[in-house]
Scaffold this motif. Structure first.
Motif, PDB file in Angstrom:
ATOM      1  N   ASN A 153       3.894  11.042   5.382  1.00 23.67           N
ATOM      2  CA  ASN A 153       3.605  11.828   6.927  1.00 23.67           C
ATOM      3  C   ASN A 153       2.251  11.605   6.871  1.00 23.67           C
ATOM      4  OD1 ASN A 153       7.067  11.993   6.523  1.00 23.67           O
ATOM      5  ND2 ASN A 153       6.611  12.768   5.241  1.00 23.67           N
ATOM      6  N   LEU A 154       1.863  11.544   5.859  1.00 26.37           N
ATOM      7  CA  LEU A 154       0.234  11.624   6.535  1.00 26.37           C
ATOM      8  C   LEU A 154      -0.921  10.829   6.913  1.00 26.37           C
ATOM      9  CD1 LEU A 154      -0.504  14.291   3.711  1.00 26.37           C
ATOM     10  CD2 LEU A 154       0.012  14.593   5.484  1.00 26.37           C
ATOM     11  N   GLU A 155      -0.297   9.611   7.101  1.00 27.02           N
ATOM     12  CA  GLU A 155      -0.837   7.920   7.464  1.00 27.02           C
ATOM     13  C   GLU A 155      -1.684   8.260   8.773  1.00 27.02           C
ATOM     14  OE1 GLU A 155       2.516   4.565   5.438  1.00 27.02           O
ATOM     15  OE2 GLU A 155       2.066   5.277   7.499  1.00 27.02           O
ATOM     16  N   GLY A 156      -2.671   8.300   8.786  1.00 24.23           N
ATOM     17  CA  GLY A 156      -3.323   8.043  10.053  1.00 24.23           C
ATOM     18  C   GLY A 156      -3.678   9.711  10.959  1.00 24.23           C
ATOM     19  N   LYS A 157      -3.430  10.576  10.407  1.00 16.34           N
ATOM     20  CA  LYS A 157      -3.116  11.986  10.604  1.00 16.34           C
ATOM     21  C   LYS A 157      -4.456  12.265   9.923  1.00 16.34           C
ATOM     22  CE  LYS A 157       1.518  12.574  10.827  1.00 16.34           C
ATOM     23  NZ  LYS A 157       2.682  13.697  11.262  1.00 16.34           N
ATOM     24  N   GLY A 158      -5.718  12.045  10.139  1.00 16.98           N
ATOM     25  CA  GLY A 158      -7.141  12.487   9.681  1.00 16.98           C
ATOM     26  C   GLY A 158      -7.509  12.475   8.157  1.00 16.98           C
ATOM     27  N   ALA A 159      -7.822  13.443   7.522  1.00 17.32           N
ATOM     28  CA  ALA A 159      -8.862  14.428   5.931  1.00 17.32           C
ATOM     29  C   ALA A 159      -7.546  14.835   5.524  1.00 17.32           C
ATOM     30  CB  ALA A 159      -9.866  14.149   6.582  1.00 17.32           C
ATOM     31  N   LYS A 160      -6.488  14.462   4.787  1.00 18.69           N
ATOM     32  CA  LYS A 160      -6.410  15.602   4.454  1.00 18.69           C
ATOM     33  C   LYS A 160      -5.898  15.826   1.981  1.00 18.69           C
ATOM     34  CE  LYS A 160      -3.905  15.947   7.480  1.00 18.69           C
ATOM     35  NZ  LYS A 160      -3.559  17.103   8.518  1.00 18.69           N
ATOM     36  N   SER A 161      -5.813  16.856   2.218  1.00 20.72           N
ATOM     37  CA  SER A 161      -6.157  16.735   0.374  1.00 20.72           C
ATOM     38  C   SER A 161      -5.501  16.207  -0.088  1.00 20.72           C
ATOM     39  CB  SER A 161      -6.341  18.546   0.419  1.00 20.72           C
ATOM     40  OG  SER A 161      -6.638  18.183  -1.331  1.00 20.72           O
ATOM     41  N   VAL A 162      -5.507  15.376  -1.330  1.00 20.70           N
ATOM     42  CA  VAL A 162      -4.210  14.730  -2.231  1.00 20.70           C
ATOM     43  C   VAL A 162      -4.184  15.333  -3.532  1.00 20.70           C
ATOM     44  CG1 VAL A 162      -4.676  12.526  -1.137  1.00 20.70           C
ATOM     45  CG2 VAL A 162      -6.001  12.596  -3.147  1.00 20.70           C
ATOM     46  N   TYR A 163      -4.994  16.193  -3.776  1.00 21.08           N
ATOM     47  CA  TYR A 163      -5.332  16.642  -4.924  1.00 21.08           C
ATOM     48  C   TYR A 163      -3.606  17.184  -5.857  1.00 21.08           C
ATOM     49  CZ  TYR A 163      -5.524  20.230  -8.909  1.00 21.08           C
ATOM     50  OH  TYR A 163      -5.255  20.215 -10.339  1.00 21.08           O
ATOM     51  N   ASN A 164      -2.728  18.345  -4.505  1.00 17.03           N
ATOM     52  CA  ASN A 164      -1.961  18.768  -4.683  1.00 17.03           C
ATOM     53  C   ASN A 164      -0.445  17.433  -4.980  1.00 17.03           C
ATOM     54  OD1 ASN A 164      -2.513  21.594  -4.781  1.00 17.03           O
ATOM     55  ND2 ASN A 164      -2.545  21.812  -2.804  1.00 17.03           N
ATOM     56  N   PHE A 165      -0.589  16.717  -4.064  1.00 15.73           N
ATOM     57  CA  PHE A 165       0.318  15.483  -4.206  1.00 15.73           C
ATOM     58  C   PHE A 165      -0.075  14.595  -5.408  1.00 15.73           C
ATOM     59  CE2 PHE A 165      -1.103  16.266   0.237  1.00 15.73           C
ATOM     60  CZ  PHE A 165       0.479  15.749   0.754  1.00 15.73           C
ATOM     61  N   PHE A 166      -1.009  14.585  -6.224  1.00 20.70           N
ATOM     62  CA  PHE A 166      -1.193  14.111  -7.901  1.00 20.70           C
ATOM     63  C   PHE A 166      -0.282  15.397  -8.613  1.00 20.70           C
ATOM     64  CE2 PHE A 166      -5.123  11.642  -6.191  1.00 20.70           C
ATOM     65  CZ  PHE A 166      -3.823  10.418  -5.970  1.00 20.70           C
ATOM     66  N   LYS A 167      -1.317  16.467  -7.907  1.00 22.79           N
ATOM     67  CA  LYS A 167      -0.159  17.404  -9.229  1.00 22.79           C
ATOM     68  C   LYS A 167       0.753  17.825  -9.058  1.00 22.79           C
ATOM     69  CE  LYS A 167      -1.004  22.246  -8.486  1.00 22.79           C
ATOM     70  NZ  LYS A 167      -1.806  23.010  -8.148  1.00 22.79           N
ATOM     71  N   LEU A 184      -5.608   8.390   4.655  1.00 19.74           N
ATOM     72  CA  LEU A 184      -4.921   7.192   4.396  1.00 19.74           C
ATOM     73  C   LEU A 184      -4.181   6.037   5.832  1.00 19.74           C
ATOM     74  CD1 LEU A 184      -2.392   9.403   2.656  1.00 19.74           C
ATOM     75  CD2 LEU A 184      -3.711   8.735   1.953  1.00 19.74           C
ATOM     76  N   GLU A 185      -4.320   5.480   5.717  1.00 19.60           N
ATOM     77  CA  GLU A 185      -3.872   4.271   6.562  1.00 19.60           C
ATOM     78  C   GLU A 185      -3.005   3.472   5.748  1.00 19.60           C
ATOM     79  OE1 GLU A 185      -4.368   4.714   9.487  1.00 19.60           O
ATOM     80  OE2 GLU A 185      -6.082   6.443   9.780  1.00 19.60           O
ATOM     81  N   SER A 186      -2.178   3.128   6.934  1.00 15.29           N
ATOM     82  CA  SER A 186      -0.856   1.699   5.882  1.00 15.29           C
ATOM     83  C   SER A 186      -1.221   0.396   6.255  1.00 15.29           C
ATOM     84  CB  SER A 186       0.154   1.693   7.163  1.00 15.29           C
ATOM     85  OG  SER A 186       1.259   0.583   7.022  1.00 15.29           O
ATOM     86  N   ARG A 187      -0.824   0.397   4.575  1.00 15.71           N
ATOM     87  CA  ARG A 187      -1.579  -1.344   4.565  1.00 15.71           C
ATOM     88  C   ARG A 187      -0.644  -1.733   5.332  1.00 15.71           C
ATOM     89  NH1 ARG A 187      -6.269  -2.414   1.617  1.00 15.71           N
ATOM     90  NH2 ARG A 187      -5.889  -0.468  -0.416  1.00 15.71           N
ATOM     91  N   VAL A 188      -1.707  -3.391   5.695  1.00 17.63           N
ATOM     92  CA  VAL A 188      -0.623  -4.451   6.495  1.00 17.63           C
ATOM     93  C   VAL A 188      -0.117  -5.360   5.691  1.00 17.63           C
ATOM     94  CG1 VAL A 188      -1.153  -5.660   8.415  1.00 17.63           C
ATOM     95  CG2 VAL A 188      -2.306  -4.019   8.462  1.00 17.63           C
ATOM     96  N   LYS A 189       1.003  -5.090   5.623  1.00 19.26           N
ATOM     97  CA  LYS A 189       1.366  -7.040   4.048  1.00 19.26           C
ATOM     98  C   LYS A 189       0.829  -7.858   5.011  1.00 19.26           C
ATOM     99  CE  LYS A 189       3.816  -3.540   1.907  1.00 19.26           C
ATOM    100  NZ  LYS A 189       3.449  -3.347   0.496  1.00 19.26           N
ATOM    101  N   GLY A 190       1.018  -8.445   3.805  1.00 24.18           N
ATOM    102  CA  GLY A 190       0.081 -10.407   4.256  1.00 24.18           C
ATOM    103  C   GLY A 190      -1.194 -10.128   4.969  1.00 24.18           C
ATOM    104  N   HIS A 191      -1.698  -9.611   4.379  1.00 21.93           N
ATOM    105  CA  HIS A 191      -2.927  -9.749   5.013  1.00 21.93           C
ATOM    106  C   HIS A 191      -4.260 -10.133   4.188  1.00 21.93           C
ATOM    107  CE1 HIS A 191      -4.709  -6.087   3.182  1.00 21.93           C
ATOM    108  NE2 HIS A 191      -6.391  -6.583   3.480  1.00 21.93           N
ATOM    109  N   GLN A 192      -4.986 -10.870   4.927  1.00 24.92           N
ATOM    110  CA  GLN A 192      -5.932 -11.808   3.397  1.00 24.92           C
ATOM    111  C   GLN A 192      -6.721 -10.521   3.266  1.00 24.92           C
ATOM    112  OE1 GLN A 192      -8.585 -15.065   5.395  1.00 24.92           O
ATOM    113  NE2 GLN A 192      -8.635 -15.841   3.176  1.00 24.92           N
TER     114      GLN A 192
END
Length: 520
Positions: free
Chosen positions: A158-172, A508-516
């Motif tokens: 839900n945070l993809e492409g939405k700018g800088a976000k803190s990831v600490y609480n998600f890891f916690k 966070l940006e979504s990974r493009v599957k299959g890219h080199q």
């Protein structure tokens, strides 16, 4: 009247100087050239923000490095020898095992749990707890780490492409869910915004503990019991203890009903891919039905919960930040992941983790530069002559400066402050204690292997799904090994553990599957 007060102060100071003359002699031998205030020592230097405090921690580490690995630090009338030399660190870590009295601030939260317990309690408990950290058992937890990290990934989508976000609480909360399931055998679903009171009470009391650790001269006074902070702590402590006590009671009843006393029965869970929790195995230790009392099980469970939650979350957040700032390193990790997983979404297994050598090197290099707990303290309970010939006197203490030890150029080279994961691919450090993030000796971190499996799993799943970018584009340091600008360290603050000033923010940006991807 003023003259009388001055006379008392001067007389008291001279008396203290005479009584502690051995300490002052040691301080002079440590080339203590910083101005000290009577009865205050160097405490005046710690006035300021948490970021100022971190800079001061680094300053004393640098001072020790420039002074042959040792320097003096006075906290009030208490002398600490700051240790930044691996040889001295190794010797003292095996010689002086008693924790410093300042760690007593943790007693209301941890009781006599092994992390800060006196040696008389720590030694027998450590042997028992350590026996449950075998690799086979730890590997059985990888499925739980994988499942819980996938829950985190779904939320982060839900945070993809939405700018800088803190990831600490998600890891916690990922760590909280993982540790509750592996240590206690219960699911609290903290990641899904559960209304369960335990995670909230646990988090609040950890914060209060951190504040007490930073200001023991305030939080250890009788007046502290009159504050709202103390009342909150007591209420939360009751919630935490009642929650764990109920689980212990349930596990004991379950054990009695099943009568599982044979070691084959204990290991059956592993063989059938049904992980036995730490609490299960500590209760079911063969031939020792009552080895740990309920109170001892409670204390050790809380120690494991704290050690595997906040510390692991901080470490994982630091790793994510470093990967965001070094895209060439991130690409190499992703390339390694592609070789193991291709573009599949299958769960991570323990076997997969053994193939992720470069990811492990990235984790170690991040924790070398940025240990979540940069310092730890112990007391000198007898005169000790260290390898250099200097004698540390009884009544003093020493401060293991893991931050400085990990950056000692004598062992890591003149580029010791640079981020180079290849250090851990090329070989181990020259001295075994030169990498000290998890401490060293008999009282090192008992759960470091557990932490590595958890971190490798969650970071692997994170990079399989997202490209990590720094909060600010200007924070990218290198591309394909070419330096874009002079490397600048993370802005950190010190709150018993290391914290990022920006609260561990990444994009966070979504990974493009299959890219080199690039080739290592």
């Amino acid at each position: 009247m003023i003259l009388h007060i001055l006379f008392v102060l001067v007389f008291s100071y001279l008396f203290v100087r005479f009584k502690d003359r051995k300490l002052y002699k040691l301080s002079r031998q440590l080339n203590n050239d910083l101005f000290t205030i009577p009865f205050i020592g160097h405490l005046y230097l710690f006035i300021g923000t948490a970021e100022d405090r971190m800079k001061l921690v680094i300053y004393f580490g640098r001072k020790a490095l420039n002074n042959g690995g040792l320097c003096a630090l006075w906290l009030g009338t208490k002398l600490f020898t700051v240790v930044a030399d691996p040889v001295t660190f190794e010797y003292l870590s095996k010689t002086c095992l008693e924790k410093d009295d300042l760690t007593n601030v943790a007693q209301p939260l941890l009781g006599n749990g092994t992390i800060f317990a006196p040696v008389s309690i720590w030694r027998p408990r450590r042997k028992i707890v350590a026996s449950h950290f075998g690799l086979a058992r730890l590997n059985s937890f990888v499925d739980i780490f994988s499942q819980q990290s996938q829950v985190m990934i779904k939320i982060l989508k839900n945070l993809e492409g939405k700018g800088a976000k803190s990831v600490y609480n998600f890891f916690k909360v990922y760590s909280m869910d993982s540790v509750c399931e592996t240590v206690l055998g219960v699911k609290v679903c903290a990641q899904n915004e559960s209304n369960h009171p335990f995670p909230k009470a646990f988090e609040e009391n950890c914060e209060i503990f951190l504040k007490k650790g930073l200001k023991p001269y305030i939080y250890s006074t009788p007046f502290y019991k009159l504050t709202s902070s103390y009342r909150t702590f007591v209420e939360n402590n009751e919630i935490i203890r009642d929650f764990v006590k109920k689980i212990i009671k349930s596990k004991r009843e379950e054990h009695e009903n099943k009568k599982e006393t044979d070691i084959t029965d204990i290991d059956e869970g592993i063989n059938n891919h049904k992980p036995q929790t730490f609490l299960d195995t500590m209760i079911k230790t063969p031939g020792n039905e009552n080895l740990f009392s309920d109170e001892e099980l409670l204390e050790e469970s809380i120690v494991l919960l704290i050690g595997a939650t906040d510390t692991s979350a901080t470490a994982a957040a630091l790793i994510a930040m470093m990967l965001s700032r070094y895209p060439d390193v991130q690409d190499k990790v992703y390339n390694e992941l592609q070789k193991v997983f291709n573009d599949s979404d299958r769960p991570v297994t323990a076997k997969d983790l053994t193939q992720l050598h470069y990811l492990e090197a990235v984790i170690k290099e991040t924790l070398r530069l940025y240990p979540p707990g940069p310092v730890t303290i112990r007391k000198v309970d007898k005169d000790v002559t260290i390898p250099s010939g200097l004698t540390l006197v009884k009544g003093s203490s020493f401060l293991f400066h893991m931050w400085a030890i990990n950056r000692n150029p004598q062992y890591w080279g003149q580029d010791a402050d640079e981020f180079k994961p290849e250090r851990f691919i090329d070989g181990a450090p020259v001295h075994p204690a030169a990498f000290s993030t998890f401490s060293f000796g008999p009282r090192n971190c008992i759960g470091y292997k557990y932490a590595f499996l958890s971190m490798k799993t969650v970071i692997a799943n994170l990079l399989r799904n997202f490209e990590l970018l720094p909060a600010e584009a200007s924070d990218i340091y290198t591309i394909n090994g070419k330096c874009l600008e002079k490397e600048k360290p993370l802005r950190l603050k010190f709150e018993v553990m290391v914290r990022d000033v920006s609260d561990f923010s990444v994009r966070l940006e979504s990974r493009v599957k299959g890219h080199q991807v690039i080739q290592i």
